[in-house]
Design a protein around this motif. Structure first.
Motif, PDB file in Angstrom:
ATOM      1  N   SER A  22       0.876  -1.234  -0.125  1.00  0.00           N
ATOM      2  CA  SER A  22       0.046  -0.105  -0.053  1.00  0.00           C
ATOM      3  C   SER A  22       0.750   1.191   0.131  1.00  0.00           C
ATOM      4  CB  SER A  22      -0.789   0.028   1.316  1.00  0.00           C
ATOM      5  OG  SER A  22      -1.546  -1.035   1.353  1.00  0.00           O
ATOM      6  N   THR A  23       0.224   2.411  -0.475  1.00  0.00           N
ATOM      7  CA  THR A  23       0.890   3.605  -0.569  1.00  0.00           C
ATOM      8  C   THR A  23      -0.259   4.579  -0.594  1.00  0.00           C
ATOM      9  OG1 THR A  23       2.899   4.969  -1.536  1.00  0.00           O
ATOM     10  CG2 THR A  23       1.529   4.005  -2.843  1.00  0.00           C
ATOM     11  N   THR A  24       0.052   5.910  -0.459  1.00  0.00           N
ATOM     12  CA  THR A  24      -0.716   6.965  -0.564  1.00  0.00           C
ATOM     13  C   THR A  24      -0.104   8.020  -1.392  1.00  0.00           C
ATOM     14  OG1 THR A  24      -1.865   6.614   1.657  1.00  0.00           O
ATOM     15  CG2 THR A  24      -2.243   8.675   0.593  1.00  0.00           C
ATOM     16  N   LEU A  25      -0.824   8.597  -2.701  1.00  0.00           N
ATOM     17  CA  LEU A  25      -0.389   9.576  -3.396  1.00  0.00           C
ATOM     18  C   LEU A  25      -0.847  10.853  -2.913  1.00  0.00           C
ATOM     19  CD1 LEU A  25      -1.292   8.198  -7.003  1.00  0.00           C
ATOM     20  CD2 LEU A  25       0.758   8.445  -6.087  1.00  0.00           C
ATOM     21  N   ASN A  26      -0.043  11.691  -2.581  1.00  0.00           N
ATOM     22  CA  ASN A  26      -0.443  13.023  -2.059  1.00  0.00           C
ATOM     23  C   ASN A  26      -0.444  13.971  -3.157  1.00  0.00           C
ATOM     24  OD1 ASN A  26       1.617  11.978   0.421  1.00  0.00           O
ATOM     25  ND2 ASN A  26      -0.476  12.264   0.778  1.00  0.00           N
ATOM     26  N   LEU A  27      -1.513  14.357  -3.929  1.00  0.00           N
ATOM     27  CA  LEU A  27      -1.582  15.279  -4.950  1.00  0.00           C
ATOM     28  C   LEU A  27      -2.029  16.757  -4.488  1.00  0.00           C
ATOM     29  CD1 LEU A  27      -3.787  12.519  -6.827  1.00  0.00           C
ATOM     30  CD2 LEU A  27      -1.246  12.960  -7.079  1.00  0.00           C
ATOM     31  N   ARG A  28      -1.618  17.467  -5.557  1.00  0.00           N
ATOM     32  CA  ARG A  28      -2.276  19.059  -5.533  1.00  0.00           C
ATOM     33  C   ARG A  28      -3.029  19.176  -6.459  1.00  0.00           C
ATOM     34  NH1 ARG A  28      -3.609  23.305  -2.530  1.00  0.00           N
ATOM     35  NH2 ARG A  28      -3.061  25.079  -3.297  1.00  0.00           N
ATOM     36  N   THR A  29      -4.215  19.614  -6.640  1.00  0.00           N
ATOM     37  CA  THR A  29      -5.009  19.714  -7.936  1.00  0.00           C
ATOM     38  C   THR A  29      -4.808  21.303  -8.146  1.00  0.00           C
ATOM     39  OG1 THR A  29      -7.315  20.343  -6.909  1.00  0.00           O
ATOM     40  CG2 THR A  29      -6.570  17.759  -7.469  1.00  0.00           C
ATOM     41  N   ALA A  30      -5.308  21.450  -9.600  1.00  0.00           N
ATOM     42  CA  ALA A  30      -5.195  23.033  -9.791  1.00  0.00           C
ATOM     43  C   ALA A  30      -6.841  23.581 -10.108  1.00  0.00           C
ATOM     44  CB  ALA A  30      -4.654  23.152 -11.262  1.00  0.00           C
ATOM     45  N   GLY A  31      -7.551  22.762  -9.298  1.00  0.00           N
ATOM     46  CA  GLY A  31      -9.062  23.217  -9.536  1.00  0.00           C
ATOM     47  C   GLY A  31      -9.589  22.265 -10.437  1.00  0.00           C
ATOM     48  N   ALA A  32     -11.152  22.570 -10.806  1.00  0.00           N
ATOM     49  CA  ALA A  32     -11.623  21.408 -11.323  1.00  0.00           C
ATOM     50  C   ALA A  32     -11.074  21.007 -12.782  1.00  0.00           C
ATOM     51  CB  ALA A  32     -13.046  22.197 -11.970  1.00  0.00           C
ATOM     52  N   ASN A  33     -11.007  19.692 -12.798  1.00  0.00           N
ATOM     53  CA  ASN A  33     -10.048  19.132 -14.002  1.00  0.00           C
ATOM     54  C   ASN A  33     -10.048  17.488 -13.605  1.00  0.00           C
ATOM     55  OD1 ASN A  33      -8.623  19.079 -16.208  1.00  0.00           O
ATOM     56  ND2 ASN A  33      -6.872  20.367 -15.591  1.00  0.00           N
ATOM     57  N   PHE A  34      -9.547  17.033 -14.878  1.00  0.00           N
ATOM     58  CA  PHE A  34      -9.092  15.603 -14.600  1.00  0.00           C
ATOM     59  C   PHE A  34      -7.639  15.504 -14.534  1.00  0.00           C
ATOM     60  CE2 PHE A  34     -13.330  15.805 -16.609  1.00  0.00           C
ATOM     61  CZ  PHE A  34     -13.731  14.222 -16.233  1.00  0.00           C
ATOM     62  N   LEU A  35      -7.281  14.813 -13.758  1.00  0.00           N
ATOM     63  CA  LEU A  35      -5.756  14.443 -13.517  1.00  0.00           C
ATOM     64  C   LEU A  35      -5.426  12.963 -13.843  1.00  0.00           C
ATOM     65  CD1 LEU A  35      -2.895  15.533 -12.414  1.00  0.00           C
ATOM     66  CD2 LEU A  35      -3.791  15.082 -10.377  1.00  0.00           C
ATOM     67  N   ASP A  36      -4.599  12.752 -14.841  1.00  0.00           N
ATOM     68  CA  ASP A  36      -4.202  11.230 -15.039  1.00  0.00           C
ATOM     69  C   ASP A  36      -3.309  10.720 -14.185  1.00  0.00           C
ATOM     70  OD1 ASP A  36      -3.502   9.068 -16.256  1.00  0.00           O
ATOM     71  OD2 ASP A  36      -3.041   9.817 -18.201  1.00  0.00           O
ATOM     72  N   LEU A  37      -3.991   9.607 -13.204  1.00  0.00           N
ATOM     73  CA  LEU A  37      -2.891   9.039 -12.381  1.00  0.00           C
ATOM     74  C   LEU A  37      -2.386   7.485 -12.855  1.00  0.00           C
ATOM     75  CD1 LEU A  37      -5.598   9.034  -9.400  1.00  0.00           C
ATOM     76  CD2 LEU A  37      -3.727  10.788  -9.825  1.00  0.00           C
ATOM     77  N   THR A  38      -2.797   7.406 -14.225  1.00  0.00           N
ATOM     78  CA  THR A  38      -2.153   6.174 -14.768  1.00  0.00           C
ATOM     79  C   THR A  38      -0.687   6.061 -14.658  1.00  0.00           C
ATOM     80  OG1 THR A  38      -3.810   6.256 -16.308  1.00  0.00           O
ATOM     81  CG2 THR A  38      -2.282   4.593 -16.727  1.00  0.00           C
ATOM     82  N   PRO A  39       0.028   6.989 -14.836  1.00  0.00           N
ATOM     83  CA  PRO A  39       1.753   6.987 -14.785  1.00  0.00           C
ATOM     84  C   PRO A  39       1.989   6.405 -13.349  1.00  0.00           C
ATOM     85  CG  PRO A  39       1.162   8.544 -16.229  1.00  0.00           C
ATOM     86  CD  PRO A  39      -0.238   8.142 -15.535  1.00  0.00           C
ATOM     87  N   ASP A  40       1.328   7.282 -12.141  1.00  0.00           N
ATOM     88  CA  ASP A  40       1.709   7.038 -10.851  1.00  0.00           C
ATOM     89  C   ASP A  40       1.116   5.619 -10.503  1.00  0.00           C
ATOM     90  OD1 ASP A  40       2.405   9.929 -10.175  1.00  0.00           O
ATOM     91  OD2 ASP A  40       0.411  10.135 -10.718  1.00  0.00           O
ATOM     92  N   ILE A  41       0.144   5.127 -11.036  1.00  0.00           N
ATOM     93  CA  ILE A  41      -0.313   3.636 -10.628  1.00  0.00           C
ATOM     94  C   ILE A  41       0.649   2.589 -11.242  1.00  0.00           C
ATOM     95  CG2 ILE A  41      -2.274   2.089 -10.619  1.00  0.00           C
ATOM     96  CD1 ILE A  41      -4.099   4.647 -10.639  1.00  0.00           C
ATOM     97  N   ALA A  42       1.063   2.838 -12.568  1.00  0.00           N
ATOM     98  CA  ALA A  42       1.984   1.985 -13.249  1.00  0.00           C
ATOM     99  C   ALA A  42       3.160   1.829 -12.277  1.00  0.00           C
ATOM    100  CB  ALA A  42       1.796   2.277 -14.447  1.00  0.00           C
ATOM    101  N   ALA A  43       3.821   2.900 -12.139  1.00  0.00           N
ATOM    102  CA  ALA A  43       5.142   2.936 -11.154  1.00  0.00           C
ATOM    103  C   ALA A  43       4.679   2.246  -9.683  1.00  0.00           C
ATOM    104  CB  ALA A  43       5.450   4.468 -10.817  1.00  0.00           C
ATOM    105  N   PHE A  44       3.655   2.444  -9.270  1.00  0.00           N
ATOM    106  CA  PHE A  44       3.289   1.840  -8.001  1.00  0.00           C
ATOM    107  C   PHE A  44       3.498   0.370  -8.044  1.00  0.00           C
ATOM    108  CE2 PHE A  44      -0.104  -0.199  -5.587  1.00  0.00           C
ATOM    109  CZ  PHE A  44       0.581  -0.229  -4.258  1.00  0.00           C
ATOM    110  N   VAL A  45       2.891  -0.105  -9.242  1.00  0.00           N
ATOM    111  CA  VAL A  45       2.635  -1.703  -9.541  1.00  0.00           C
ATOM    112  C   VAL A  45       4.014  -2.111  -9.680  1.00  0.00           C
ATOM    113  CG1 VAL A  45       1.896  -3.387 -11.436  1.00  0.00           C
ATOM    114  CG2 VAL A  45       0.363  -1.635 -10.518  1.00  0.00           C
TER     115      VAL A  45
END
Length: 157
Positions: A22-45
């Motif tokens: 397990s791990t936790t991604l700590n993200l900062r969003t820029a406001g209403a938007n879609f943020l692609d997490l796929t690279p972060d999840i693939a790196a975790f795997v």
């Protein structure tokens, strides 16, 4: 019609569950938007040395959510944002507006899209389709800190 005439499937794959990472991604969003997490999840795997199993992705908030959507044409995300805005517009007479006019619509959008996803991992890779990506959807107008929990359960190499 027999099932063999309308479908086929690969051979069964079997793995013993011997790993939970397990791990936790700590993200900062820029406001209403879609943020692609796929690279972060693939790196975790990869870092988890995952072989076969599943990754659970869980956002720990009620005004941001997760979705799996097309990653090839950016206009898809624009249209999805437009659809969510139409389903839960601001200034629609919501009772809950403690944190602003976008607060209750954000909760409704999260209810519609969801707080968690489960993605199969096969042979050490996310089993996403060619045009699929995993997105965090920030529903609030202003930037926020968001925590996304990733957990792999399965076999490792």
């Amino acid at each position: 019609m027999s099932s063999s005439q309308r479908s086929s499937r690969t051979a069964l794959s079997r793995a013993a569950v011997d790993t939970v990472v397990s791990t936790t991604l700590n993200l900062r969003t820029a406001g209403a938007n879609f943020l692609d997490l796929t690279p972060d999840i693939a790196a975790f795997v990869t870092e988890a040395r995952a072989a076969d199993g599943a990754v659970t992705v869980f956002v720990r908030h009620t005004s941001a959510s997760l979705t799996i959507q097309e990653n090839a044409d950016p206009t898809v995300l624009i249209d999805l944002a437009t659809a969510l805005q139409r389903l839960a517009p601001e200034n629609a007479g919501w009772q809950h507006d403690t944190e602003g006019a976008d607060d209750m619509p954000a909760h409704i959008k999260t209810m519609l899209t969801g707080a968690s996803l489960q993605i199969p991992v096969l042979n050490g890779r996310l089993a996403l389709g060619t045009w699929q990506a995993v997105y965090l959807i920030e529903h609030r107008r202003r930037p926020h800190h968001r925590d996304v929990v990733l957990q792999f359960i399965g076999s490792a190499v």
